[in-house]
Design a protein around this motif. Sequence first.
Motif, PDB file in Angstrom:
ATOM      1  N   TYR A   1       0.832  -1.207   0.000  1.00 28.09           N
ATOM      2  CA  TYR A   1       0.000   0.000   0.000  1.00 28.09           C
ATOM      3  C   TYR A   1       0.869   1.261   0.000  1.00 28.09           C
ATOM      4  O   TYR A   1       0.611   2.213  -0.758  1.00 28.09           O
ATOM      5  CB  TYR A   1      -0.928   0.022   1.208  1.00 28.09           C
ATOM      6  CG  TYR A   1      -1.800   1.262   1.245  1.00 28.09           C
ATOM      7  CD1 TYR A   1      -3.033   1.280   0.605  1.00 28.09           C
ATOM      8  CD2 TYR A   1      -1.365   2.433   1.875  1.00 28.09           C
ATOM      9  CE1 TYR A   1      -3.821   2.426   0.602  1.00 28.09           C
ATOM     10  CE2 TYR A   1      -2.136   3.580   1.868  1.00 28.09           C
ATOM     11  CZ  TYR A   1      -3.369   3.571   1.235  1.00 28.09           C
ATOM     12  OH  TYR A   1      -4.130   4.712   1.227  1.00 28.09           O
TER      13      TYR A   1
ATOM     14  N   ASN B   1       0.828   4.044  -2.796  1.00 32.29           N
ATOM     15  CA  ASN B   1       0.448   5.408  -2.442  1.00 32.29           C
ATOM     16  C   ASN B   1       1.517   6.402  -2.911  1.00 32.29           C
ATOM     17  O   ASN B   1       1.203   7.443  -3.496  1.00 32.29           O
ATOM     18  CB  ASN B   1       0.260   5.516  -0.928  1.00 32.29           C
ATOM     19  CG  ASN B   1      -0.446   6.791  -0.515  1.00 32.29           C
ATOM     20  OD1 ASN B   1      -1.336   7.285  -1.206  1.00 32.29           O
ATOM     21  ND2 ASN B   1      -0.045   7.353   0.615  1.00 32.29           N
TER      22      ASN B   1
ATOM     23  N   GLU C   1      -6.822   0.363  10.635  1.00 28.65           N
ATOM     24  CA  GLU C   1      -6.158   1.212   9.648  1.00 28.65           C
ATOM     25  C   GLU C   1      -6.264   0.619   8.243  1.00 28.65           C
ATOM     26  O   GLU C   1      -6.578   1.331   7.282  1.00 28.65           O
ATOM     27  CB  GLU C   1      -4.686   1.392  10.025  1.00 28.65           C
ATOM     28  CG  GLU C   1      -3.936   2.314   9.089  1.00 28.65           C
ATOM     29  CD  GLU C   1      -2.480   2.489   9.474  1.00 28.65           C
ATOM     30  OE1 GLU C   1      -1.727   3.073   8.676  1.00 28.65           O
ATOM     31  OE2 GLU C   1      -2.089   2.023  10.564  1.00 28.65           O
TER      32      GLU C   1
ATOM     33  N   LYS D   1      -8.302   2.122   4.916  1.00 29.53           N
ATOM     34  CA  LYS D   1      -7.684   2.317   3.607  1.00 29.53           C
ATOM     35  C   LYS D   1      -8.487   1.604   2.523  1.00 29.53           C
ATOM     36  O   LYS D   1      -8.710   2.150   1.437  1.00 29.53           O
ATOM     37  CB  LYS D   1      -6.247   1.800   3.634  1.00 29.53           C
ATOM     38  CG  LYS D   1      -5.300   2.649   4.469  1.00 29.53           C
ATOM     39  CD  LYS D   1      -3.922   1.994   4.574  1.00 29.53           C
ATOM     40  CE  LYS D   1      -2.965   2.854   5.379  1.00 29.53           C
ATOM     41  NZ  LYS D   1      -1.653   2.186   5.605  1.00 29.53           N
TER      42      LYS D   1
END
Length: 656
Positions: free
Chosen positions: A35, A39, A85, A89
């Motif tokens: 991730y 990102n 978390e 996302k």
Amino acid sequence: MSKLTQVNWKDISLGEGFWGKWQHTNARATVNAIYDRFNETGRIDAMRLSWQEGMDNKPHIFWDSDVAKWMEGAAYILYYHPDEEISKKLETVIDYIEQGQDVDGYFNSYFLTCEPVNRFKDRTAHELYTAGHMMEAAVAHYYSTGSKRFLNIMTRFADCIETAFKLEGTANYAAPGHQEIELALVRLWQATGEDRYLELSKHFIDIRGTEARDRIFSVRNGTWPASPPLNSQLLYNDTYAQDDAPARQLPAAAGHAVRAMYFYSSMADISREYDDKELYEACLRLWDDATLRKMYVTGGVSAERFGEAIGAAYMLPNQSSYAETCASIAMAFFAQRMFSIEPDTRYADIIERQMYNGALAGLSLDGTGFFYDNALQSVPAHNDFLKGVHDTRNLFPNYRRERVFECSCCPPNILRFIAAIGEYVYATEQDTLYISQYVQSKANIKLASGSMQVEQATNYPWTETVTVQVGGETVEGAALAFRMPGWCTNPTVEIDGTVVFDGNTITDGLVLKNGYLHIPVSLIRKGTVSLRFPMPVVEIESNPLVSESSGKVALMRGPVVYCLEAVDNPFTIFDMTILRQPEYSHSTSDINGVPMVMLHGKAAVRSTEDWNQALYRPSGSRYTNVTFTAVPYFAWANREPGEMAVWLQKESNLSG
């Protein structure tokens, strides 16, 4: 045809064994590492459809598939490892897709942002490939959370695709350039019960190789049928995308390996669901060609770097191998689907080979680094010299795992593969439970006539023993079918200490069929089945037609392929010759804190003295005896760089 049902990953919990630990690494490190890289490189932001000309990180045609595979892996992980978390996302990306979806159901971050008037016009642009991965992510999200939000978004997209490609035919091409949606539509059908999605999958398989307008990979850009110019025109041939013949007539496993294995997997799906014997015969033909002539000992199935392709028969170069991680994972998909039609160890054995070798090598031991392609021999100095001489790419497979790639399909693919590894362990057919992979686990099993609980206790693949206990209801006439691995020559099976199967014994009532030992539950009751699979070190040789490996051996212990790394061996490993009597042994050690079994053996290397800077001289060198250390192939390249080899010279034994 048989129709086995894989026991869902949700119904299996892995303990602290080999795969349970890998799933912890997956949930703790890999999902976040991927991730974060996505990102940083703009892949996540691209889903917001906010990019404008002149901004950094212009969206790419296949970025949606990278993000979607991350989403699928994250959905699996959240079921067993809740994490606020990661959940936030994941739901945020779903928000982006929901908000950006067009009124007709279409979603693609590249085309909606960069070329809104060109949707479904360019067969090389991965639109249906990325759509398929988003559909698979939506199905995983639905199974994991129970929410239909993402699933409903993707059914609207599937309806849009059905309209453009089947009902109205407004798309410029007939079948996807990169297969994937065929698999996804079957999963979408399974999740929704909507038969149209299964029929659309069949449509894409039936039409492939029949349309002249789809033959764009074998012509120059801008010439018919590739006019107007395409996003990523590739000049190969019609086998590249399996367009050289209709599915039922494909003569051999060929072309881009991931496209091929995804396609063959979907062909197996459709042959099973429609009882299509001709399509199944094609699957068998392609399976045999791929596994008997074109597969590395590690399970890798893409030998040719040009076109990321399955090579010619017996063309299996070691240092220039491709062996893409995604192709190994896709081969496991194909094997699983073939197994669901015919329960046979030849399919489960290949899944196991990918699990412990071809696929797993694509991930570092800490879960944050990745191989795209996988070498079977590595000389770092060659890579360093050639990189930059011709171009900036590695002309050989890399010897360091990367954090992200320009084409980053493999990192999220290994993420989702490990996260859902449980679905390869058990399968059912009526009142028979097939145990195909030996994994520390507990599972709730639904049979036709009732339910049972099964528990495996094992440190496989490092130890030889597996114990299985059965609990729950007594299902009249139920049976357990245990895989006898193809690599094991003398397995032993006991029930409560009594041998019921070995090389000389098979108890009345037991049946050995296609490599599976069927044991009635009535003989087990609430007792313990103990399986022992002896794991001596075995020297594997290749077919003489595989020129690069002639006269050499590869080492295996159990299902694990081994290799030599320079870091463990203070001599030139390519000059080493395993002795005729190698006196193999093994020990337990660790690499970067991960425990594993190392192999040791006797060999000889030439003395480096008295060469006086000569490059060549008459033969007659003196040899020195050495002890070598081999590590599991999946664990290589986790320490300082150095030479590596899977295939090793062996002292000849011409007397046989």
